[in-house]
Design an enzyme around this catalytic site. Structure first.
Site, PDB file in Angstrom:
ATOM      1  N   THR A 263       6.455  -6.787   3.475  1.00 15.02           N
ATOM      2  CA  THR A 263       6.554  -6.681   2.014  1.00 15.02           C
ATOM      3  C   THR A 263       7.035  -5.284   1.665  1.00 15.02           C
ATOM      4  O   THR A 263       6.649  -4.302   2.293  1.00 15.02           O
ATOM      5  CB  THR A 263       5.192  -6.993   1.354  1.00 15.02           C
ATOM      6  OG1 THR A 263       4.850  -8.343   1.638  1.00 15.02           O
ATOM      7  CG2 THR A 263       5.245  -6.818  -0.165  1.00 15.02           C
ATOM      8  N   PHE A 265       7.236  -2.378  -1.220  1.00 19.44           N
ATOM      9  CA  PHE A 265       6.522  -1.909  -2.404  1.00 19.44           C
ATOM     10  C   PHE A 265       7.333  -0.771  -3.024  1.00 19.44           C
ATOM     11  O   PHE A 265       8.041  -0.045  -2.319  1.00 19.44           O
ATOM     12  CB  PHE A 265       5.142  -1.372  -2.009  1.00 19.44           C
ATOM     13  CG  PHE A 265       4.253  -2.402  -1.361  1.00 19.44           C
ATOM     14  CD1 PHE A 265       3.314  -3.092  -2.108  1.00 19.44           C
ATOM     15  CD2 PHE A 265       4.368  -2.688  -0.007  1.00 19.44           C
ATOM     16  CE1 PHE A 265       2.498  -4.050  -1.525  1.00 19.44           C
ATOM     17  CE2 PHE A 265       3.555  -3.649   0.592  1.00 19.44           C
ATOM     18  CZ  PHE A 265       2.620  -4.330  -0.173  1.00 19.44           C
TER      19      PHE A 265
END
Ligand SMILES: O=C(O)C(=O)C[C@]1(C(=O)O)C=C[C@@H](O)C=C1
Length: 363
Positions: A263, A265
């Site tokens: 992921t 960010f």
């Protein structure tokens, strides 16, 4: 068999002597950072102490110089913590993240800012934005895209109404585990809690190993972990931070369907970050509703040989059938080639908002 060159006793003496040197050098470094802080405070009203471009340069240099036996990422993590402590001496940095405690976003915040940062959990992405806008914290950390599940629309939409800028990015490998309270047996698990995204990322594994268990979606992985603490027939899918926070055991490790599951960010704040040498830029572009608009938008990127790393479309929310594009590309807005391209895009678009130029994530 070759004899060790030094005895255990002698090696420990050597380690003590080296630790003395390391201690002295870290203290000297911290004193330098304190002087840097004085200079910043003298020359700039409302001085900004955290300098993402400089931190990226320091970490990249260390990784390049490193010759082992520790691997370069490990070495950079050690320096990450030294810099984090130095920055805390200059000014303790406060970071809001999408909570609750124990989420991957908290892990991303600590990976990026180091353990000396003060991290504060928020209940929703727009609350993270609001805390930074209100000046209650210095920076915010929000998820923006996952390699398996795609973009996080809440984050993109929040940028449309916000004047905040992107100051950095951090990419986290996401490892999910099946967590249970210490006394729970595998054959007793009839219910599994997790965030819908995590269920999606572990779907094949769950179908193969726990086809009968009820899957209960909750607001975060950390919340899932909190729930199973007191339920002996339930399990949670969550990461290491949540496992540690709630003292859970791992029934199975790394159950994500794709081993490269990660992921990305974003770090949001109020500052424009100078060039670090390896940067990315993010834009929101609103196009006029006419044939060939998308081609017109993309053409300058192609001509200036700018490497686009992401293109997302979102409804603009200001008129029916109007769309905006979120674009990430390699390069910094102050590089001449990028500035020339941006000028052309500005002529063709109804609106262009540069969300920020920032260093490509190092760790
Ligand atoms: O170079 C600076 O501006 C510093 O404040 C020093 C330092 C560091 O420890 O190296 C600390 C904090 C900044 O974010 C960047 C670097």
């Amino acid at each position: 068999m070759t004899e060790p060159t030094l005895s255990l006793e002698a090696l420990r003496q050597r380690i003590d002597a080296l630790d003395n040197d390391i201690l002295r050098l870290i203290s000297e470094r911290a004193a330098c950072a304190q002087q840097v802080a004085e200079i910043k405070a003298e020359h700039e009203p409302g001085a900004v102490f955290y300098r993402p471009e400089r931190e990226a340069q320091v970490l990249r240099r260390i990784m390049e110089l490193n010759q082992g036996p520790l691997d370069s990422e490990e070495m950079a993590r050690l320096f990450r913590e030294i810099m984090s402590a130095c920055l805390a001496l200059e000014q303790p940095v406060k970071v809001a993240y999408l909570g609750p405690e124990g989420t991957f976003t908290q892990q991303a915040a600590l990976k990026h800012f180091g353990e000396s940062a003060i991290s504060l959990p928020m209940a929703a992405i727009d609350e993270v934005f609001r805390e930074v806008e209100a000046g209650a914290v210095n920076y915010g950390v929000v998820p923006v895209e996952n390699s398996t599940e795609g973009v996080i629309n809440h984050t993109l939409d929040s940028f449309m109404d916000s004047g905040l800028r992107i100051c950095g990015e951090v990419v986290l490998r996401i490892h999910h585990h099946l967590l249970v309270a210490e006394t729970t047996r595998r054959d007793k698990v009839s219910r599994i809690y997790s965030h819908p995204q995590s269920f999606a990322q572990c779907r094949k594994w769950l179908d193969a190993h726990f086809p009968q268990a009820e899957r209960v979606p909750v607001s975060s992985n950390a919340e899932a972990a909190r729930l199973v603490k007191t339920e002996w027939h339930s399990a949670a899918i969550a990461g290491d931070m949540a496992a540690k926070l709630y003292g859970l055991a791992k029934l199975a490790e790394k159950i994500e369907d794709r081993p490269d599951n990660s992921t990305r960010f974003l770090i949001i704040g109020n500052q424009d970050v100078p060039i670090s040498g390896e940067d990315k830029t993010s834009l929101v572009v609103a196009m006029r509703n006419q044939p060939g608009a998308l081609h017109g938008l993309l053409e300058p990127f192609h001509r200036h040989q700018i490497d686009m790393t992401r293109l997302e479309t979102r409804p603009s929310r200001t008129g029916v059938w109007n769309y905006v594009f979120f674009i990430d590309f390699k390069g910094h807005r102050e590089e001449p080639r990028v500035a020339a391209m941006l000028e052309e895009v500005q002529l063709r678009a109804a609106e262009v908002k540069v969300l920020g130029s920032y260093p490509v994530g190092v760790l």
